[in-house]
Design an enzyme around this catalytic site. Structure first.
Site, mmCIF file in Angstrom:
data_model
loop_
_atom_site.group_PDB
_atom_site.id
_atom_site.type_symbol
_atom_site.label_atom_id
_atom_site.label_comp_id
_atom_site.label_asym_id
_atom_site.label_seq_id
_atom_site.Cartn_x
_atom_site.Cartn_y
_atom_site.Cartn_z
ATOM 1 N N ARG A 183 0.841 -1.205 0.000
ATOM 2 C CA ARG A 183 0.000 0.000 0.000
ATOM 3 C C ARG A 183 0.872 1.251 0.000
ATOM 4 O O ARG A 183 0.541 2.243 -0.645
ATOM 5 C CB ARG A 183 -0.933 -0.022 1.209
ATOM 6 C CG ARG A 183 -2.250 -0.785 1.025
ATOM 7 C CD ARG A 183 -2.065 -2.189 0.512
ATOM 8 N NE ARG A 183 -3.306 -2.907 0.303
ATOM 9 C CZ ARG A 183 -3.708 -3.933 1.049
ATOM 10 N NH1 ARG A 183 -2.953 -4.374 2.064
ATOM 11 N NH2 ARG A 183 -4.838 -4.549 0.773
ATOM 12 N N ASP A 212 0.640 -6.854 -3.432
ATOM 13 C CA ASP A 212 -0.805 -6.629 -3.280
ATOM 14 C C ASP A 212 -1.253 -5.752 -4.434
ATOM 15 O O ASP A 212 -0.446 -5.345 -5.271
ATOM 16 C CB ASP A 212 -1.117 -5.970 -1.927
ATOM 17 C CG ASP A 212 -2.454 -6.447 -1.350
ATOM 18 O OD1 ASP A 212 -3.481 -6.302 -2.038
ATOM 19 O OD2 ASP A 212 -2.461 -6.965 -0.218
ATOM 20 N N HIS A 287 -5.877 -10.385 -4.619
ATOM 21 C CA HIS A 287 -4.974 -9.256 -4.337
ATOM 22 C C HIS A 287 -3.816 -9.266 -5.330
ATOM 23 O O HIS A 287 -2.649 -9.090 -4.960
ATOM 24 C CB HIS A 287 -4.464 -9.317 -2.899
ATOM 25 C CG HIS A 287 -5.492 -8.947 -1.876
ATOM 26 N ND1 HIS A 287 -5.959 -7.664 -1.710
ATOM 27 C CD2 HIS A 287 -6.173 -9.710 -0.984
ATOM 28 C CE1 HIS A 287 -6.866 -7.644 -0.747
ATOM 29 N NE2 HIS A 287 -7.020 -8.874 -0.293
ATOM 30 N N ASP A 351 -6.377 -14.713 0.850
ATOM 31 C CA ASP A 351 -7.525 -14.037 1.464
ATOM 32 C C ASP A 351 -8.312 -13.217 0.451
ATOM 33 O O ASP A 351 -7.788 -12.774 -0.563
ATOM 34 C CB ASP A 351 -7.053 -13.127 2.595
ATOM 35 C CG ASP A 351 -6.091 -12.046 2.108
ATOM 36 O OD1 ASP A 351 -5.141 -12.400 1.374
ATOM 37 O OD2 ASP A 351 -6.281 -10.868 2.451
ATOM 38 N N GLU A 352 -9.577 -13.024 0.760
ATOM 39 C CA GLU A 352 -10.455 -12.047 0.103
ATOM 40 C C GLU A 352 -10.481 -12.167 -1.421
ATOM 41 O O GLU A 352 -10.585 -11.154 -2.126
ATOM 42 C CB GLU A 352 -10.058 -10.628 0.519
ATOM 43 C CG GLU A 352 -10.176 -10.394 2.019
ATOM 44 C CD GLU A 352 -9.756 -9.000 2.445
ATOM 45 O OE1 GLU A 352 -10.293 -8.504 3.447
ATOM 46 O OE2 GLU A 352 -8.875 -8.403 1.792
ATOM 47 N N PHE A 444 -2.700 -3.667 14.146
ATOM 48 C CA PHE A 444 -2.155 -2.420 14.649
ATOM 49 C C PHE A 444 -2.380 -1.254 13.683
ATOM 50 O O PHE A 444 -1.854 -0.154 13.911
ATOM 51 C CB PHE A 444 -0.665 -2.572 14.961
ATOM 52 C CG PHE A 444 -0.368 -3.542 16.086
ATOM 53 C CD1 PHE A 444 -1.389 -4.105 16.828
ATOM 54 C CD2 PHE A 444 0.934 -3.888 16.393
ATOM 55 C CE1 PHE A 444 -1.132 -5.001 17.858
ATOM 56 C CE2 PHE A 444 1.216 -4.772 17.422
ATOM 57 C CZ PHE A 444 0.176 -5.330 18.155
ATOM 58 N N ASP A 445 -3.140 -1.486 12.613
ATOM 59 C CA ASP A 445 -3.586 -0.370 11.781
ATOM 60 C C ASP A 445 -4.860 0.245 12.352
ATOM 61 O O ASP A 445 -5.342 1.251 11.842
ATOM 62 C CB ASP A 445 -3.801 -0.802 10.334
ATOM 63 C CG ASP A 445 -4.743 -1.990 10.188
ATOM 64 O OD1 ASP A 445 -4.857 -2.785 11.151
ATOM 65 O OD2 ASP A 445 -5.355 -2.146 9.112
ATOM 66 N N TRP A 493 -1.138 -3.099 8.484
ATOM 67 C CA TRP A 493 -1.574 -2.827 7.109
ATOM 68 C C TRP A 493 -1.507 -1.320 6.896
ATOM 69 O O TRP A 493 -1.859 -0.542 7.781
ATOM 70 C CB TRP A 493 -2.990 -3.345 6.891
ATOM 71 C CG TRP A 493 -3.106 -4.823 7.118
ATOM 72 C CD1 TRP A 493 -3.576 -5.465 8.217
ATOM 73 C CD2 TRP A 493 -2.721 -5.860 6.198
ATOM 74 N NE1 TRP A 493 -3.509 -6.831 8.058
ATOM 75 C CE2 TRP A 493 -2.984 -7.098 6.825
ATOM 76 C CE3 TRP A 493 -2.170 -5.851 4.918
ATOM 77 C CZ2 TRP A 493 -2.726 -8.325 6.209
ATOM 78 C CZ3 TRP A 493 -1.907 -7.068 4.305
ATOM 79 C CH2 TRP A 493 -2.191 -8.277 4.946
ATOM 80 N N THR A 494 -1.094 -0.892 5.712
ATOM 81 C CA THR A 494 -0.670 0.503 5.577
ATOM 82 C C THR A 494 -1.513 1.347 4.621
ATOM 83 O O THR A 494 -1.028 2.343 4.092
ATOM 84 C CB THR A 494 0.813 0.554 5.147
ATOM 85 O OG1 THR A 494 0.978 -0.121 3.896
ATOM 86 C CG2 THR A 494 1.700 -0.071 6.197
ATOM 87 N N GLU A 495 -2.777 0.987 4.428
ATOM 88 C CA GLU A 495 -3.625 1.839 3.588
ATOM 89 C C GLU A 495 -3.586 3.290 4.053
ATOM 90 O O GLU A 495 -3.534 4.224 3.241
ATOM 91 C CB GLU A 495 -5.078 1.344 3.610
ATOM 92 C CG GLU A 495 -5.315 0.051 2.853
ATOM 93 C CD GLU A 495 -5.219 -1.174 3.755
ATOM 94 O OE1 GLU A 495 -4.515 -1.096 4.797
ATOM 95 O OE2 GLU A 495 -5.843 -2.199 3.424
#
Length: 788
Positions: A183, A212, A287, A351-352, A444-445, A493-495
């Site tokens: 991200r 991703d 992803h 995932d997803e 932790f996001d 996660w860094t969005e």
């Protein structure tokens, strides 16, 4: 005579001085604040002081031991200006020096345990393996003044190490931290710093999320477009993450980056020196739109695609499972990944992956038919199993997010459970190893304090105290099943985390809490003790220049109902150490002149408590609120027709009559959530009472699929068998209303007598057509049913 008395006095004083000088070291107890808490710590009084003349002794013939000792020597030289002499252990004099050695017979220490003995004249650090010696070095650093963590010479410091005996080893073998660099790309210098944070906390896994939809970050020689195209996206950093506009025709992609193989080898060596395993994650089958932007022939449709500049949901463009070129590509990529990463595991994501394209893809449907698969879920399972077989031929094990359970789990696969604990429980019961990483405790996001005063986050609310409450092993597992829980991991996660400083802030000190619950014995996990020791960790962070959070300044309320006296005792709790808390009981905002909290309050009537932490006259962040409601159904029996979701079961069967109103956060433990079902309960008042009003308290947050009830129906009965015709109140609030809010809906009666009250709140059933989750089950949340 006077001369004799003078001589005797002088002799007496001399003897006293000698006695004091001889025992002063032993009587001094320097502070010892080690995190994570060791298994056994004996404080003996006194200290060993490092001086320029101190010598470091190392075991001969061991490069690993020499490397660890050298780290100590170099760090001490950095902060003291003195480089200690380092010699082989065979040349040491007895009973002095700082000794680093491996003990071949110390099997009880396992791979990462250590022994540390500090005496007046020597320090002995020993372990069974080099990894244990390195973990012990972190404890040795923590015994020294915090200045040992500085990056320049510190003047006028006495480098004293308290005399202690420590025996220590970890509770769990997997103690990890994750970082998403797709991200937002982070430079290799920060990756090393992140590894340093992992190492100082005695953690041992760095999960590197390298690919991703928003960018591919690893150089692959066979596929140059992965770094030429897939690593770059158009710059939309001035737009909200989930509202970013796609690339314009001819617009150049300038935002991103990647790690060369040289970069990765450098980082791998850096991690290896600190006994950190680096786990690479290469996402599949979902992803992967960034890959398809470079190699569209690997998709089901053929394109065209672009690297996503922001949020991408649902994740529909994924690898084509019916195309052999997909597997040729993935195997070639993994070959180069395996060459770089010596880890036991390779993470494949899993995932997803939305399977709409597979449903309409002739190749994927042919694959389903040829392999005799039931549906697209089994096709993903087949995909994962095929990749696992390939990894096994290379001597690697597969690990993936808990979606890899869907359709059947690959034989030797390990599951990383992120959607709560259930996936991990299922996998452990099926005999698979598990790393617990539930979003509730390990993401932790999420915000860690009041969002109004915090750096931007994706949402959620995961405080330091909540992380510290994490236990990777669910009590529902038996002893055999529990052995499959390898440990746990924190995920960043860094969005919404674009910079290294922001990533540090989100990670620390939550990494400190997580490290302790994964390392220390369960009986040593004590919040109040941890919070005291955390102050020393803050001092170390300060010396390192870490951008850490001071935690939440909110006030939490612990309530205990005394049913005999019909009153609550309310105690205030906070993450802060010895705070000054002011409060009010009339719903007004507290000020520095409001009463100071000193002991638990006694509440015997409906009350709105507001409390806040103050620094002098200034409020920290904002006030916290607890609404306590007294009514005729308080703490009575309740029976349910439909049970609430196990995820949102509140405090059990009396949640709806406990007198405690929830906040505008449906995860605060005071709400019960019903997914697609109506709320239908019968309240037994215990005896016949006059009833004039029944009020339900509900919650709406339409962006989370949570809606108010359509109607509230209430029926009364004296015997619990025959109920009156329901009185009905319709909800008047538009379901499109945005934001998170609570709403009371009441049904009134002329004064009637009843013992039993049937309450039915009608769920929307499914999300409306206008909603982005149209057709999905709607949630209905309720926190209290009040009877007047």
């Amino acid at each position: 005579m006077k001369r004799e008395i003078k001589f005797l006095c002088s002799l007496f004083i001399f003897v006293i001085l000698i006695s004091i000088m001889g025992c002063k070291n032993s009587n001094i107890f320097l502070p010892v604040n080690i995190t994570p808490q060791p298994i056994s710590l004996e404080e003996r009084g006194g200290y060993y002081e490092i001086t320029p003349a101190s010598i470091v002794f190392v075991q001969p013939g061991s490069e690993a031991v020499e490397r660890i000792a050298l780290m100590f020597v170099e760090q001490f030289a950095t902060v003291s200006g003195n480089r200690l002499e380092m010699v082989e252990i065979e040349n040491r004099r007895k009973d002095q020096g700082i000794i680093f050695e491996l003990l071949p017979g110390a099997d009880s220490l396992d791979e990462e345990g250590y022994l540390l003995k500090v005496k007046h004249r020597k320090v002995e650090l020993s372990a069974h393996r080099a990894a244990g010696l390195f973990r012990g070095l972190q404890t040795l650093f923590q015994l020294l003044p915090p200045d040992i963590y500085s990056d320049n010479v510190v003047e006028n410091i006495e480098w004293k190490i308290p005399r202690v005996n420590i025996y220590d080893k970890p509770r769990y073998k997997w103690r990890g931290m994750h970082l998403d660099v797709s991200r937002h790309f982070f430079p290799k210098e920060f990756i090393k710093r992140y590894i340093d944070l992992i190492a100082m906390h005695k953690m041992n896994v760095f999960h590197w999320h390298l690919t991703d939809d928003n960018g591919w970050r690893i150089e692959i020689d066979k596929y140059p477009k992965l770094t030429e195209v897939a690593a770059w996206r158009v710059d939309r950093e001035d737009e909200p993450w989930n509202e970013r506009t796609p690339p314009q025709p001819g617009e150049k992609a300038t935002y991103g980056g990647f790690y060369t193989k040289s970069d990765i080898r450098e980082i791998m060596q850096y991690a290896a020196d600190r006994h950190i395993t680096v786990l690479p994650e290469i996402e599949m089958p979902g992803h992967t739109s960034e890959v398809l932007a470079a190699y569209p022939e690997l998709s089901c449709t053929g394109g065209s695609f672009y690297v996503q500049p922001g949020g991408y949901w649902p994740n529909v463009d994924i690898f084509c499972a019916g195309n052999e070129k997909t597997f040729e590509f993935l195997q070639n990529v993994l070959d180069e990944v395996i060459e770089l990463f010596p880890s036991e595991y390779i993470h494949i994501g899993g995932d997803e992956a939305t399977k709409d394209r597979w449903k309409n893809c002739p190749k994927c449907q042919k694959r389903i038919k040829d392999e005799v698969l039931a549906n697209e879920h089994e096709l993903q399972s087949w995909f994962v199993k095929r990749m696992e077989k390939y990894l096994n031929t290379k001597g690697k094990k597969l690990i993936g997010w808990d979606e890899i359970l869907e359709g059947g789990l690959a034989p030797e696969a390990t599951v990383m459970s992120w959607r709560g604990f259930d996936g991990g429980i299922q996998a452990a019961r099926e005999g698979h190893d598990v790393v617990m990483s539930p979003g509730s405790h390990c993401y932790f996001d999420h915000y860690q304090a009041n969002p109004d005063f915090e750096l931007k986050a994706i949402g959620g609310f995961t405080t330091l105290k909540k992380v510290y409450a994490f236990d990777p092993t669910p009590p529902v597992l038996n002893e055999h099943e529990a052995k499959h829980i390898l440990g746990g991991q924190g995920n960043v996660w860094t969005e919404y985390i674009p910079t290294p400083a922001h990533a540090e802030y989100m990670s620390t000190p939550r990494i400190t809490a997580l490290a302790e619950v994964l390392w220390s014995p369960k009986e040593k996990i004590v919040w109040d003790d941890f919070r005291i020791r955390l102050e020393s960790q803050f001092d170390r962070f300060d010396k390192m220049g870490v951008n850490y959070s001071e935690g939440s300044y909110s006030v939490d309320f612990r309530t205990d109902l005394d049913t005999y006296k019909n009153q609550f005792e309310v105690a205030f709790q906070t993450e802060q150490l010895n705070p000054e808390i002011h409060f009010t009981l009339d719903g007004t905002i507290p000020t520095s002149t409001s009463p100071v909290y000193t002991k638990p309050l006694v509440i015997s009537k409906t009350t709105t408590i507001r409390a806040a932490i103050f620094s002098g006259t200034v409020i920290n962040e904002t006030f916290s609120e607890k609404i306590i409601v007294f009514h005729k159904a308080l703490d009575v029996s309740v029976s349910y027709k439909n049970k609430p979701s196990y995820k949102y079961s509140g405090q059990g069967k009396k949640t709806l009559v406990d007198g405690l109103k929830g906040r505008t956060n449906h995860r605060d433990g005071l709400w019960q959530g019903f997914n697609g079902d109506d709320v239908e309960i019968i309240i037994d008042l215990g005896k016949t009472k006059e009833i004039s009003k029944v009020t339900g308290s509900f919650f709406q947050r339409e962006r989370s699929w949570i809606f108010l009830p359509v109607v509230l129906e209430v029926s009364l009965s004296t015997d619990g068998k025959i109920f009156s015709e329901p009185a009905v109140t319709k909800n008047s609030i538009d379901p499109k209303t945005e934001g998170a809010f609570t709403q009371e809906i009441a049904v009134e009666f002329p004064d009637l007598k009843a013992r039993f009250i049937k309450v039915k709140a009608q769920n929307q059933g499914v999300c409306p057509e206008w909603h982005r989750g149209a057709g999905d089950k709607a949630w209905l949340f309720v926190d209290e049913v009040m009877v007047e």
